[in-house]
Structure formats: structure tokens, C-alpha cells
Design a protein around this motif. Structure first.
Motif, PDB file in Angstrom:
ATOM      1  N   ALA A  68       0.826  -1.214   0.000  1.00 27.09           N
ATOM      2  CA  ALA A  68       0.000   0.000   0.000  1.00 27.09           C
ATOM      3  C   ALA A  68       0.864   1.270   0.000  1.00 27.09           C
ATOM      4  O   ALA A  68       0.368   2.348  -0.323  1.00 27.09           O
ATOM      5  N   HIS A 108      -2.280  -3.892  -7.789  1.00 27.11           N
ATOM      6  CA  HIS A 108      -2.652  -3.188  -6.566  1.00 27.11           C
ATOM      7  C   HIS A 108      -4.149  -3.348  -6.301  1.00 27.11           C
ATOM      8  O   HIS A 108      -4.561  -3.610  -5.174  1.00 27.11           O
ATOM      9  N   TYR A 109      -4.951  -3.181  -7.332  1.00 30.03           N
ATOM     10  CA  TYR A 109      -6.400  -3.328  -7.183  1.00 30.03           C
ATOM     11  C   TYR A 109      -6.747  -4.718  -6.635  1.00 30.03           C
ATOM     12  O   TYR A 109      -7.528  -4.845  -5.685  1.00 30.03           O
ATOM     13  N   TYR A 112      -5.830  -5.031  -2.969  1.00 28.50           N
ATOM     14  CA  TYR A 112      -6.746  -4.296  -2.091  1.00 28.50           C
ATOM     15  C   TYR A 112      -8.073  -5.021  -1.947  1.00 28.50           C
ATOM     16  O   TYR A 112      -8.696  -4.978  -0.890  1.00 28.50           O
ATOM     17  N   TYR A 125      -4.744  -2.101   9.139  1.00 28.76           N
ATOM     18  CA  TYR A 125      -4.711  -0.748   8.567  1.00 28.76           C
ATOM     19  C   TYR A 125      -5.578   0.190   9.398  1.00 28.76           C
ATOM     20  O   TYR A 125      -6.630  -0.196   9.885  1.00 28.76           O
ATOM     21  N   ILE A 133      -7.463   2.458   0.412  1.00 30.03           N
ATOM     22  CA  ILE A 133      -7.629   1.124  -0.167  1.00 30.03           C
ATOM     23  C   ILE A 133      -9.019   0.986  -0.789  1.00 30.03           C
ATOM     24  O   ILE A 133      -9.166   0.488  -1.907  1.00 30.03           O
ATOM     25  N   TYR A 136      -9.522   2.764  -4.175  1.00 35.25           N
ATOM     26  CA  TYR A 136      -8.791   2.256  -5.339  1.00 35.25           C
ATOM     27  C   TYR A 136      -9.716   1.352  -6.148  1.00 35.25           C
ATOM     28  O   TYR A 136      -9.701   0.132  -6.040  1.00 35.25           O
TER      29      TYR A 136
END
Length: 169
Positions: A68, A108-109, A112, A125, A133, A136
Motif C-alpha cells: 500500500a 494493486h487493485y 486491495y 490498517y 484502499i 482504489y
């Protein structure tokens, strides 16, 4: 000290936070240097440095706690990498870098989505991080890609951008 004062679990939390701060600081150095190289140095030097920087980020991202902390830096490094490619009129390389950027954003997507599907992972988190997050989304990704293309168009013109996009996936 953290291990002595808070036990092994407390030390792990301190380590996690320190590594996240380290990752941010290192990525900033890589990004800012890439930006300067893209504008003022031989563009080939920028490409070499940016590719090295992206490799560093990939190594850091092997630690899931750091992923992240790499996404915006990755995206912006690619923006300046594409700028260097276009300064060299290397449309094939720009297309490759554009494809790699899109793969990184999708990665990344996907990561997340895994976090948001697991309450244990989400607990790692804070609220602010979770907002980033959750934000996104595919729409966010598209917006960021259009922003990069807009910058490239303003720096190089529509024709150069269209040339590399025609070669991209």
C-alpha cells in the motif's frame, strides 16, 4: 527495545511501521530523482534509473505490509519513465512501460480487494489507510491513467501519445 518493552508482537508492530516509513522515504527519493532525470538528464539515464527504482519497489512489495506504500510512487515513476521514452521518440518502449503500469495498477487493485475481503487483514490498517484502499476502484484507476495521459499530451502532444497507445495493449 520494542521487543523488551512490548514483547515480540509489539516489536513486530514497530518493525512494520518503521519499514512503511522507510519505504515511503526511499520511494520519494526514487520518484524525485526520476522526475529530474526525465526532464533534465539524458532520457536513457532516466529509463535505467527508473527501471532500477521499480525493481526496488517490487522487492519491497514482496512484503505485503508495504504494498500500500508503493502504489502512488509506482504510478508516478511510470509517468516520468513514459516522459523519458517520448523524449527519445521510443514508442515501442513507451508502449511496454504503459502496459507494465496498467499491470501494476491491476495488481494493486487485486491486492486491495483481498484486504477488503478479510477482516483480519483489514485490522492491520488504520481508518485513513482503509479509505485509500477502498477508493482504489476501477474508476479511480481509469482517472489516474487519464491524468497521466493528459500530462504526456501537454508535454509531447497528441500525436506522440497516440503513437505509443496504438502499440500498447
Amino acid at each position: 527495545l520494542a521487543s523488551f518493552e512490548s514483547g515480540l508482537e509489539g516489536m513486530k508492530e514497530v518493525l512494520r511501521n518503521n519499514l512503511q516509513n522507510f519505504t515511503r522515504a526511499l520511494n520519494k527519493e526514487i520518484l524525485y530523482a526520476t522526475e529530474d532525470f526525465a526532464w533534465y538528464d539524458d532520457p536513457q539515464n532516466c529509463v535505467e534509473f527508473a527501471n532500477w527504482g521499480l525493481e526496488v519497489i517490487q522487492v519491497l512489495s514482496k512484503n505485503k505490509d508495504l504494498i500500500a506504500y508503493t502504489r502512488g510512487f509506482t504510478r508516478d515513476i511510470y509517468k516520468y519513465l513514459l516522459h523519458a521514452d517520448l523524449r527519445m521518440n521510443n514508442y515501442e518502449l513507451a508502449a511496454q512501460h504503459w502496459n507494465s503500469l496498467q499491470e501494476a495498477m491491476q495488481s494493486h487493485y487485486n491486492f486491495y480487494r483481498e484486504i477488503l475481503a478479510d477482516t483480519t487483514e483489514m485490522a492491520k490498517y488504520n481508518d485513513r489507510q482503509l479509505q485509500y484502499i477502498e477508493a482504489y476502484t476501477p474508476e479511480f484507476i481509469q482517472q489516474k491513467k487519464q491524468s497521466i495521459l493528459g500530462a504526456l499530451r501537454s508535454w509531447h502532444g497528441e500525436e506522440k501519445v497516440n503513437q505509443f497507445l496504438a502499440l500498447a495493449k
